[in-house]
Design an enzyme around this catalytic site. Structure first.
Site, short mmCIF file in Angstrom:
data_model
loop_
_atom_site.label_atom_id
_atom_site.label_comp_id
_atom_site.label_asym_id
_atom_site.label_seq_id
_atom_site.Cartn_x
_atom_site.Cartn_y
_atom_site.Cartn_z
N ASN A 298 0.86 -1.19 0.00
CA ASN A 298 0.00 0.00 0.00
C ASN A 298 0.89 1.23 0.00
O ASN A 298 1.51 1.55 1.01
CB ASN A 298 -0.89 -0.02 1.26
CG ASN A 298 -1.67 1.27 1.42
OD1 ASN A 298 -1.87 2.02 0.45
ND2 ASN A 298 -2.13 1.55 2.63
N TRP A 299 0.92 1.91 -1.13
CA TRP A 299 1.82 3.07 -1.26
C TRP A 299 1.22 4.36 -0.69
O TRP A 299 1.86 5.40 -0.75
CB TRP A 299 2.18 3.27 -2.73
CG TRP A 299 3.15 2.24 -3.25
CD1 TRP A 299 3.74 1.23 -2.53
CD2 TRP A 299 3.63 2.13 -4.59
NE1 TRP A 299 4.57 0.51 -3.34
CE2 TRP A 299 4.53 1.02 -4.61
CE3 TRP A 299 3.41 2.84 -5.77
CZ2 TRP A 299 5.19 0.63 -5.77
CZ3 TRP A 299 4.06 2.44 -6.93
CH2 TRP A 299 4.94 1.35 -6.93
N LYS A 300 -0.01 4.30 -0.21
CA LYS A 300 -0.67 5.49 0.35
C LYS A 300 -0.52 6.65 -0.65
O LYS A 300 -0.64 6.43 -1.84
CB LYS A 300 -0.06 5.81 1.71
CG LYS A 300 0.04 4.57 2.60
CD LYS A 300 0.38 4.89 4.01
CE LYS A 300 0.67 3.61 4.78
NZ LYS A 300 0.28 3.65 6.15
N HIS B 49 -9.41 0.94 4.84
CA HIS B 49 -8.12 1.13 5.52
C HIS B 49 -8.32 2.06 6.71
O HIS B 49 -9.14 2.98 6.66
CB HIS B 49 -7.11 1.72 4.53
CG HIS B 49 -5.71 1.73 5.06
ND1 HIS B 49 -5.27 2.69 5.93
CD2 HIS B 49 -4.69 0.86 4.88
CE1 HIS B 49 -4.01 2.42 6.25
NE2 HIS B 49 -3.63 1.32 5.62
N GLU C 46 -6.70 4.49 7.78
CA GLU C 46 -6.53 5.92 7.50
C GLU C 46 -7.79 6.51 6.88
O GLU C 46 -8.11 7.67 7.10
CB GLU C 46 -5.29 6.13 6.62
CG GLU C 46 -4.01 5.90 7.42
CD GLU C 46 -2.80 5.47 6.61
OE1 GLU C 46 -2.82 5.56 5.36
OE2 GLU C 46 -1.82 5.01 7.23
N GLU D 244 -5.25 -5.24 10.51
CA GLU D 244 -4.26 -4.18 10.69
C GLU D 244 -4.52 -3.47 12.01
O GLU D 244 -5.33 -2.53 12.06
CB GLU D 244 -4.36 -3.17 9.55
CG GLU D 244 -4.06 -3.76 8.20
CD GLU D 244 -3.46 -2.72 7.26
OE1 GLU D 244 -2.35 -2.96 6.79
OE2 GLU D 244 -4.08 -1.68 7.04
N GLY E 202 2.43 2.20 10.60
CA GLY E 202 3.35 3.32 10.44
C GLY E 202 4.01 3.77 11.73
O GLY E 202 4.59 4.85 11.80
N SER F 106 3.53 -2.26 10.19
CA SER F 106 4.99 -2.22 10.34
C SER F 106 5.67 -3.54 9.97
O SER F 106 6.63 -3.96 10.62
CB SER F 106 5.37 -1.78 11.76
OG SER F 106 4.89 -0.47 12.01
N GLY G 87 4.86 1.36 4.59
CA GLY G 87 6.17 2.02 4.42
C GLY G 87 7.22 1.17 3.73
O GLY G 87 7.92 1.65 2.83
C1 PEP Z 1 -0.64 0.08 5.79
O1 PEP Z 1 -0.61 1.19 5.29
O2 PEP Z 1 -1.58 -0.69 5.50
C2 PEP Z 1 0.43 -0.34 6.69
C3 PEP Z 1 0.34 -1.51 7.26
O3 PEP Z 1 1.47 0.55 6.88
P1 PEP Z 1 2.89 0.24 7.57
O4 PEP Z 1 3.39 -1.05 6.98
O5 PEP Z 1 3.75 1.41 7.21
O6 PEP Z 1 2.66 0.10 9.03
#
Ligand code: PEP
Length: 237
Positions: free
Chosen positions: A14-16, A92, A94, A162, A168, A198, A220
């Site tokens: 997931n590049w956000k 998600h 976010e 998640e 993040g 993460s 990330g």
């Molecule tokens: C995500 O954006 O779904 C995610 C898990 O981010 P990160 O790996 O940076 O925690």
């Protein structure tokens, strides 16, 4: 053979809101995914076409529930299909945290995406306060059942667990915490469950070694072709 389940591992990046088309092409020029694992890229909308050109599976980061209409800033499932996109992330944290996504809107998006032939990765997960208050299973139940009640155990549906406190932040759920949550989600909705929060090359193998961890959703660490490829290699069975 009766009772034998083939386990197909999926790793999604997931590049956000990172990487426009030029940076997407630069990533793809050096990214070398291994065989033996399904790799999915989830770039921003403007980079979907550049990603589709690579031949990898590409998912959008969201999708609207209507086919078309007066919904400024939104993109429909049919539009994604037209681009050659195979699926969408939905719900998600976010989106839930910053853009008012609710269990109801998540369910509507999932229905529309699956109805248009897309695949879906629907995200669930508890916040730190919810975990500390002993509400992890309650939250997972509410979020997973909203999806299950809308589409059942659809064959193109995958869930991502998640924990919000791990996204993040550099804090990762332990392999035991992930396994426990995944088994609980599967008891409600028997579909593959990815872990997200993460994930890095250093912890991927341990997390992916748990019996109910069917892959990873990586934020990330998916932005760098070397580290994302290393996570994908850790998922090869
Ligand atoms: C995500 O954006 O779904 C995610 C898990 O981010 P990160 O790996 O940076 O925690």
């Amino acid at each position: 053979m009766a009772g034998l389940k083939i386990r197909r591992v999926l790793v999604a990046g997931n590049w956000k809101m990172y990487k426009g088309p030029a940076e997407t092409r630069a990533f793809l020029a050096t990214f070398e995914p291994p065989d033996g694992v399904e790799v999915v890229l989830c770039p921003p909308y403007v980079s979907l076409t550049a990603a589709v050109e690579s031949g990898l599976s590409v998912f959008a980061q969201n999708v609207h529930w209507a086919q078309e209409g007066a919904f400024t800033g939104e993109v429909s499932a049919a539009m994604l299909v037209e681009l050659g996109v195979q699926g969408a992330l939905v719900g998600h944290s976010e989106r839930r945290q910053y853009f008012g996504e609710t269990d109801e809107t998540v369910a509507r998006r999932v229905v529309a995406a699956l109805g248009a032939g897309l695949r879906v990765i629907a995200c669930v997960g508890e916040s730190e306060e919810e975990r500390e208050a002993g509400q992890t299973e309650l939250i997972l139940r509410l979020q997973a059942e909203a999806v299950r009640d809308a589409v059942g155990e659809h064959e193109r549906l995958v869930i991502a667990y998640e924990p919000v406190w791990a996204i993040g932040t550099g804090k990762t759920a332990t392999a035991e915490q992930a396994q426990e949550a995944h088994a609980f989600v599967k008891s409600l909705l028997d579909r593959p469950v990815l872990y997200g929060g993460s994930v890095k090359p250093e912890n991927a193998a341990e997390l992916l070694g748990e019996p109910d961890v069917d892959g990873a959703l990586v934020g990330g660490a998916s932005l760098d072709p070397g580290s994302f490829a290393a996570i994908c290699r850790a998922a090869v069975r």
